[in-house]
Scaffold this active site. Structure first.
Site, short mmCIF file in Angstrom:
data_model
loop_
_atom_site.label_atom_id
_atom_site.label_comp_id
_atom_site.label_asym_id
_atom_site.label_seq_id
_atom_site.Cartn_x
_atom_site.Cartn_y
_atom_site.Cartn_z
N ASN A 295 5.91 52.30 2.20
CA ASN A 295 6.38 51.22 2.73
C ASN A 295 7.33 50.63 1.90
O ASN A 295 6.90 50.29 0.80
CB ASN A 295 5.31 50.33 2.99
CG ASN A 295 5.74 48.88 3.53
OD1 ASN A 295 6.87 48.72 3.38
ND2 ASN A 295 4.70 48.17 3.86
N ASP A 322 7.96 51.61 -7.85
CA ASP A 322 7.09 51.25 -6.85
C ASP A 322 5.99 52.25 -6.91
O ASP A 322 5.55 52.67 -5.83
CB ASP A 322 7.81 51.15 -5.30
CG ASP A 322 6.61 50.61 -4.29
OD1 ASP A 322 5.67 49.98 -4.42
OD2 ASP A 322 6.96 50.68 -3.25
ZN LIG Z 1 6.44 46.73 -1.54
#
Ligand SMILES: [Zn+2]
Length: 448
Positions: A295, A322
């Site tokens: 995501n 991330d």
């Molecule tokens: Zn995020």
């Protein structure tokens, strides 16, 4: 090639180090003398041969290696407190050091969320205790990441953790009024709101980029407009209140265009892209392997090309990993049930090497800018992202660009194994990382 170590000064630690013949930012070979926490001298290779004479000095053979400033990650999920089965501050920062990082920003979606001075100070202290790299906690924008009321932004900014980046990452601050108030609030202490841009009403149940592949696989699509609409709205809000917006993990060509437009207006908008969005596409989902579930989702080849071009021309300021570790049971399940996210700290520089350097889009000096100087500036982080020059902090990474190896997650320091690069042959090897004159990594392994 690995750096041969000849030690005259006992076990690895802070002291005097001479790195012979390595190339700062990929340029001309130089000898780099490190004394204490700082770089003392940078001289043409050979000229520094006798430097450090009379003192205990540890010599590293830097022949063939590139020297970069220690990498800075604006977007790391360390999972502690609460999900230590996936990662801890210690294991995640060990992974970071092995990837060449000297500072990481730890995202707030822990359990409990990092939405008070107490929790951010706890994370910050765990980072200091682990000692692998500087940990800068990111504070939640809203209490409990629930998106209904602002968290204690001022208290987190004033805490020992000195929080400057705030994000509900994992969730979008969807309420425009709350987002406006958060942007207004952080102006008082030069903070920045980092938005996970995703209009939740457009992504209910979404599993994969909306397009040919989602239709073929029968998975609910995740439209690009869900990201782009929030980015456009937030750029306008940041401009309206004169505050700083950072866009997390940009994933679509349209998002790059919107950010380019906002920057052309002179607004305080910055953006990041992940290594996986620079290299992988949604075609990889064809086998329903949830290791590719993330995501925002992997997009199309046209999006990848636009993201690379945006990073090359500076529209996208920086690379952020991330890094999102998950335990095996959360990923090795059916696609629809699996958690979103990929690990990334230990492969980030190698993926950028493959996607940006080997394609001729960035040189090593620009890699230093996009992976160290700019993320440090966005995070309001002094002491990182500095030039490789005398008087600067000796926080650097030595990288062998000629190495090639297959990614083996079982060798990773992260507690989790959910890397989409497993089995992929990638260039490069982090040989050593120094944090303020102390090696955290030597010969490609954690320094004890
Ligand atoms: Zn995020």
């Amino acid at each position: 090639m690995s750096a041969a170590t000849s030690t005259a000064g006992g076990s690895p630690g802070q002291g005097t180090w001479l790195i012979r013949g390595a190339r700062p930012l990929g340029g001309t070979p130089a000898d780099i003398l490190i004394e204490g926490e700082s770089i003392a001298e940078v001289t043409p290779a050979g000229a520094g041969r006798d430097r450090g004479a009379g003192r205990p000095v540890t010599v590293l053979d830097g022949d063939g290696l590139i020297v970069l400033p220690g990498l800075v990650d604006l977007h790391t999920h360390l999972r502690e407190p609460g999900r230590e089965d996936a990662e801890t501050v210690a294991s995640g920062t060990a992974a970071a050091a092995l990837g060449g990082f000297t500072a990481v920003h730890a995202m707030a979606n822990t359990e409990p969320a990092a939405d008070t001075a107490g929790v951010v100070e706890q994370v910050w202290r765990l980072g200091v205790a682990a000692g692998y790299c500087d940990v800068r906690p990111v504070g939640a924008v809203t209490a409990g990441l629930a998106g209904t009321q602002l968290a204690e932004l001022g208290a987190m900014a004033d805490s020992a953790a000195r929080v400057r980046v705030f994000s509900d990452d994992g969730q979008c601050v969807a309420d425009a009024t709350l987002m406006r108030r958060a942007l207004e609030y952080v102006k008082a202490f030069d903070g920045v709101i980092a938005q996970h841009a995703q209009e939740p009403r457009l992504t209910k149940g979404a599993q994969l980029n909306e397009g040919v592949m989602s239709a073929r696989l029968g998975l609910a699509g995740w439209p690009a407009v869900a990201e782009e609409a929030i980015i456009a709205r937030d750029c306008l809000l940041a401009a309206h209140v004169g505050s700083a917006l950072h866009v997390c993990h940009v994933s679509t060509a349209g998002s790059v265009e919107i950010i380019r437009w906002a920057k052309s207006k002179g607004w305080q908008v910055t953006a990041e892209v992940t290594p996986h969005h620079l290299l992988l596409t949604d075609d990889l989902a064809a086998g329903y392997d949830p290791v590719y579930k993330v995501n925002p989702p992997l997009r199309t080849a046209a999006d990848v090309a636009a993201l690379r071009a945006g990073l090359a021309d500076g529209t996208i300021d920086c690379v952020a990993t991330d890094h999102a570790p998950h335990p095996v049971e959360s990923k090795e399940t059916e696609w629809a049930e699996a958690a979103f996210g990929m690990t990334g700290l230990e492969t980030a520089l190698r993926v950028v090497h493959e996607a940006m350097v080997n394609t001729g889009l960035l040189d090593w000096s620009c890699v230093a800018d996009r992976m160290s100087a700019r993320p440090a500036a966005i995070g309001r982080l002094t002491g990182h992202g500095r030039p490789v020059a005398p008087g600067e902090p000796a926080s650097i990474v030595l990288y062998d660009p000629a190495a090639v190896a297959t990614v083996d997650p079982s060798a990773h320091a992260s507690r989790s194994r959910n890397t989409p690069f497993a089995g992929l042959k990638l260039p490069g090897q982090v040989v050593a990382t120094f944090l303020r004159g102390r090696p955290t990594v030597l010969d490609g392994k954690l320094a004890s």
